[in-house]
Scaffold this motif. Structure first.
Motif, PDB file in Angstrom:
ATOM      1  N   ALA A  26       5.801   9.258  -2.444  1.00 53.00           N
ATOM      2  CA  ALA A  26       5.147   7.981  -2.153  1.00 53.00           C
ATOM      3  C   ALA A  26       5.368   6.990  -3.293  1.00 53.00           C
ATOM      4  O   ALA A  26       5.681   5.812  -3.063  1.00 53.00           O
ATOM      5  N   LEU A  29       9.098   5.862  -3.291  1.00 48.68           N
ATOM      6  CA  LEU A  29       9.359   4.933  -2.192  1.00 48.68           C
ATOM      7  C   LEU A  29       8.805   3.549  -2.518  1.00 48.68           C
ATOM      8  O   LEU A  29       9.451   2.528  -2.254  1.00 48.68           O
ATOM      9  N   ALA A  30       7.603   3.512  -3.082  1.00 52.43           N
ATOM     10  CA  ALA A  30       6.996   2.239  -3.470  1.00 52.43           C
ATOM     11  C   ALA A  30       7.805   1.567  -4.577  1.00 52.43           C
ATOM     12  O   ALA A  30       8.020   0.353  -4.559  1.00 52.43           O
ATOM     13  N   VAL A  36       3.951   1.622   1.411  1.00 58.03           N
ATOM     14  CA  VAL A  36       3.703   3.028   1.727  1.00 58.03           C
ATOM     15  C   VAL A  36       2.372   3.204   2.448  1.00 58.03           C
ATOM     16  O   VAL A  36       1.319   2.758   1.965  1.00 58.03           O
ATOM     17  N   ALA A  38       0.031   5.959   2.995  1.00 56.33           N
ATOM     18  CA  ALA A  38      -0.192   7.263   2.370  1.00 56.33           C
ATOM     19  C   ALA A  38      -1.295   8.012   3.106  1.00 56.33           C
ATOM     20  O   ALA A  38      -2.424   7.531   3.196  1.00 56.33           O
ATOM     21  N   ALA A  60       0.261  -0.198  -1.030  1.00 55.11           N
ATOM     22  CA  ALA A  60       0.034   0.991  -0.205  1.00 55.11           C
ATOM     23  C   ALA A  60      -1.130   0.744   0.737  1.00 55.11           C
ATOM     24  O   ALA A  60      -2.033  -0.044   0.450  1.00 55.11           O
TER      25      ALA A  60
END
Length: 248
Positions: A26, A29-30, A36, A38, A60
């Protein structure tokens, strides 16, 4: 495999995001620019992740959800559709070990829980987000598996069976969508310094294993819009895709 990963403006869903490989995936990816979503049961872990992602300048959306809540998975898919209308990246990472035990000694409730979280919830997640990934210009699905699916070692029966099932789902899904923009691949992360690994191998020195952040960094390129491969398994230790092979 893409040499760099630019995920600016893309939307990624990560399950099991409160710890271990999912947590660092996560974050990665961010860091690459994705927003994201999550998902995890542990609110504290999600909040810690959110702080880390904000510190990176990312964003997120936190979804506290027990994946045995199958209707909750469906609602999550509906909410993503209503808010964004698509999904670019799925990381189906959440899973449990169950118990290391002779098959005949495994309690029914333990076996059923492993299958519910590792297999049924993954199928339900795929079913929920498949139309959202198809709506993306370059949908990417990353399904976390394990070498246990192939080694089928003694005492690992429930977990090995669950991961073999997940790989079969990924392969079928990849074949169904091979002529679309969606790419679907499984991942064997190898032995990693996680709580699950410590549960399975309590006598092992964790310092001899790669940190989950190292493993996550190798997996993130599978989310790239430039990725061409589908229907394969990515071996993190080998850092390459492997073909599925039928027994000779």
């Amino acid at each position: 495999m893409p040499s760099s990963t630019d995920l600016a403006g893309r939307l990624a869903l990560v399950t099991g995001a409160s710890r271990g490989i999912g947590y660092f995936l996560a974050k990665e990816l961010a860091a690459a620019g994705a927003h994201v979503i999550a998902v995890a049961r542990t609110v504290g872990g999600l909040e810690e992740l959110d702080d880390e992602i904000k510190a990176l300048g990312g964003e997120a959306t936190l979804v506290p959800l027990d994946l045995t809540d199958m209707a909750g998975i469906d609602r999550m898919g509906g909410a993503i559709h209503e808010r964004w209308g698509k999904l670019d990246i799925l990381v189906a990472n959440a899973g449990i070990l169950g118990v290391i035990s002779p098959i005949g000694h495994v309690e029914a409730k333990t076996f059923e829980k492993v299958m519910a979280i590792n297999v049924t919830a993954t199928w339900r997640l795929i079913r929920s987000v498949d139309p959202l990934l198809r709506a993306s210009d370059a949908g990417r699905a990353i399904i976390m598996s394990s070498g246990a699916a192939h080694s089928a070692r003694a005492f690992w029966g429930p977990y090995a069976a669950s991961k073999a099932a997940v790989e079969a789902l990924a392969r079928s899904w990849a074949d169904e969508t091979k002529n679309m923009a969606l790419r679907v691949n499984a991942v064997n992360p190898g032995a990693t310094r996680t709580a699950m690994r410590a549960q399975a191998m309590p006598g092992e020195d964790p310092e001899t294993l790669p940190h989950p952040s190292e493993v996550a960094a190798r997996i993130v390129p599978l989310a790239s819009p430039a990725l061409k491969e589908t229907g394969l398994i990515f071996d993190v230790r080998e850092n390459r895709f492997m073909q599925y092979r039928m027994p000779e």
